[in-house]
Enzyme design. Structure first.
Site, PDB file in Angstrom:
ATOM      1  CG  PHE A 114      -1.746   1.230   1.368  1.00 18.11           C
ATOM      2  CD1 PHE A 114      -2.744   1.510   0.445  1.00 18.11           C
ATOM      3  CD2 PHE A 114      -1.520   2.131   2.400  1.00 18.11           C
ATOM      4  CE1 PHE A 114      -3.511   2.651   0.557  1.00 18.11           C
ATOM      5  CE2 PHE A 114      -2.282   3.272   2.523  1.00 18.11           C
ATOM      6  CZ  PHE A 114      -3.287   3.545   1.597  1.00 18.11           C
ATOM      7  CD  GLN A 115      -0.515   6.086   1.081  1.00 15.77           C
ATOM      8  OE1 GLN A 115       0.226   6.212   2.055  1.00 15.77           O
ATOM      9  NE2 GLN A 115      -1.500   6.919   0.804  1.00 15.77           N
ATOM     10  CG  MET A 480       2.561  31.122 -24.677  1.00 12.67           C
ATOM     11  SD  MET A 480       3.055  32.687 -25.441  1.00 12.67           S
ATOM     12  CE  MET A 480       4.122  33.355 -24.155  1.00 12.67           C
TER      13      MET A 480
END
Length: 595
Positions: A114-115, A480
């Site tokens: 996890f993560q 731009m």
């Protein structure tokens, strides 16, 4: 005193020992052990940002404004990957930064925990170096090495990835007892002292030249060499151009300064490079935005190229005299060598240059419908705020106008994202600059598009007592991109309208968002200005507020464009001062310059 500490405590003590005084970050599971001892530190201030990208850009702004290494911190997985953009930005612009990330526990690395994200692998191409710490005993040395690498040689970002179990482990290696630790960096020996023979060759070329230009890049600022540059320029009488990353390295008001070269540079600066017989290139890298079509760039010029990074020399343009070394030492050596050489004869060259400056100065048209010209706003902002003010710009039209229409008299007063062109840079960078230089007025000049990417950091500013000021140049579109659609896509405005102007086909009479109300919701003072008559009073009102962040919504004409312009991929010889209007160079009377 205890003889053992945790890795998290070792990290905080090491940050204190290396001199870090502020960390921008957000806690999370893997990095959480570090936040407990950080809570007790009286020497390192932690600023809780609202997004990790904001933490990284704030560290950049701090570093660019102070010259010290900026520090940001995030947890593993998405926290770390949210730092990728500012890390890449710092890498492109040679900004000294240390990014500290948490990582899943060592045993879980490679399991898709996890993560989990391989942040070292992800950032390998965009860091000067990165570390995955595998022993708690290595933390002090790793932090010392990271700061040394980030701030020496060619500066850049360094990442330190710390698995959670390393932070929680116990060590008897106490930073205060071993500091400074022995660095283990085999092969890292940046060359700072230039070779005398190359310097002498450069001095001979300079003395013999008749159309030389000092082409100055951001490396001169990194080397803290602005004073030495001025001495060299005045000693030789050679004209100076300063790239976007070098604005402020040489005073705009100095008579030898031709302005900024490049895609939106001044006619005099761009054309001087094209017609030069010698470019003395100091800390610049011949990037495409300066050279235009590389094969046609400065075709008659010999090249002296000095840079601390040997990889830059010869990368884009072959150097006739390559010089590897720190720009300050190079300039000092050049000054000494030139004392023994005749001063170059430049009267004819200056006669030509002055003609270009008189004929093609920077300027702009006032909108016929009475609406506000963005250039006027920025010009007045520079005049009223004064030369000591720090300006941090986003990316786009407002960035170019800020580079063109504000006079930069001092180094480290212009901060921007040059190489990466990162929208969202301005607000968090201004925040970091204000933290680093709290007694200096700091303005962020942002576009309505850029502003919506990172304006959440205004909540950080409001809660942390960081009173930056933000000028939103609100033209209702991605300006731009819209300019390019006007010039190259037959005015087919695909997905560039933002709806921030009332009367937009998408929003009707509403402003979405209303920047004044948004500023107030984020704890700031919100102001609005949409006429030239109100510009000065609005700026002065913002300047008078010093106890809260201020956001000014400058509602400007949507069709204003940035000129001069060299189209992407075109030769600098094709510079335009307005649409379909090229300079008419008349070289008669200047035949002695042999252009």
């Amino acid at each position: 005193m205890t003889r053992e500490i945790t890795g998290a405590q070792s990290l905080v003590h090491s940050l204190e020992a290396v001199g870090a005084d502020v960390v921008f970050g957000i806690p999370g599971g893997a990095i959480l052990p570090a936040y407990d001892p950080l809570f007790d530190s009286t020497r390192v201030r932690h600023i809780l940002v609202r997004h990790e990208q904001g933490a990284g850009h704030a560290a950049e702004g701090y570093a660019q404004a102070t010259g010290r290494v900026g520090v940001c911190m995030a947890t593993s997985g998405p926290g770390a990957t949210n730092l990728v953009t500012p890390i890449a930005d710092a890498y492109m612009d040679s900004v000294p930064m240390v990014a500290i990330t948490g990582q899943v526990a060592s045993a879980a690395i490679g399991t898709d925990a996890f993560q989990e994200a391989d942040i070292c692998g992800i950032t390998l191409p965009i860091t000067k170096h990165n570390f995955l710490v595998q022993s708690v005993d290595d933390i002090p040395r790793t932090i010392a090495e990271a700061f040394h690498l980030a701030g020496t040689g060619r500066p850049g970002p360094v990442l330190v990835d710390l698995p959670k179990d390393i932070l929680q482990s116990v060590t008897s290696v106490l930073p205060h007892e071993i500091w400074p630790p022995t660095l283990d960096l085999p092969g890292y020996r940046p060359i700072t002292r230039p070779h005398n023979k190359q310097v002498r060759e450069a001095a001979k070329l300079i003395s013999a030249s008749r159309r030389p230009v000092l082409y100055i890049g951001g490396g001169v600022l990194k080397a803290r060499a602005a004073a030495e540059l001025r001495t060299l320029a005045e000693m030789t009488g050679i004209p100076v151009v300063t790239t976007l990353m070098a604005r402020g390295a040489f005073p705009d008001s100095h008579p030898q300064h031709l302005g900024m070269p490049g895609m939106h540079g001044s006619v005099a600066a761009v054309t001087a490079l094209q017609k030069a017989d010698l470019l003395i290139t100091l800390g610049a890298r011949f990037d495409d935005r300066v050279t235009g079509r590389l094969a046609s760039f400065a075709p008659k010029a010999a090249i002296i190229h000095a840079d601390i990074d040997p990889a830059e020399i010869g990368k884009n343009r072959t150097a006739d005299v390559p010089i590897v070394g720190d720009c300050r030492e190079v300039i000092n050596e050049l000054i000494a060598a030139l004392a023994a050489e005749p001063r170059p004869e430049l009267d004819a060259w200056w006669h030509t240059l002055d003609g270009w400056r008189r004929t093609y100065p920077l300027g702009y048209d006032t909108p016929a419908d009475g609406s506000l010209a963005p250039q006027h706003v920025i010009e007045r902002l520079g005049r009223i705020s004064g030369p000591e003010t720090i300006f941090a710009a986003g990316v786009g039209q407002h960035q170019m106008w800020a580079a063109q229409f504000i006079s930069y008299e001092h180094p480290y007063t212009w901060l921007n994202s040059g190489g990466a062109g990162t929208m969202g840079f301005a607000v968090p960078a201004a925040m970091g600059a204000k933290v680093g230089r709290p007694d200096t007025t700091v303005w962020a000049i942002d576009g309505d598009g850029c502003f919506q990417m990172t304006n959440q950091e205004l909540a950080t500013c409001a809660l942390e007592g960081i009173p930056i000021k933000v000028a939103v140049i609100n033209n209702g579109s991605l300006g731009m991109v819209r300019q390019w659609q006007t010039l190259f896509y037959d005015k087919r405005y695909s997905n560039t309208e933002l709806g921030t102007h009332p009367g937009s086909p998408r929003t009707g009479v509403k402003r979405v968002p209303d920047f004044v109300r948004l500023a107030e919701a984020l704890g700031c003072v919100g102001l609005r200005c949409d006429s030239a008559a109100e510009v000065d009073a609005t700026i002065e009102k913002a300047m008078a507020i010093d106890d809260a962040p201020v956001v000014v919504d400058f509602v400007v004409h949507p069709d204003a464009m940035v000129w001069p312009m060299v189209a992407a991929g075109a030769s600098n010889d094709e510079i335009r001062v307005a649409r379909d209007l090229a300079p008419d160079f008349d070289y008669s009377g200047d035949a002695e310059v042999n252009l």
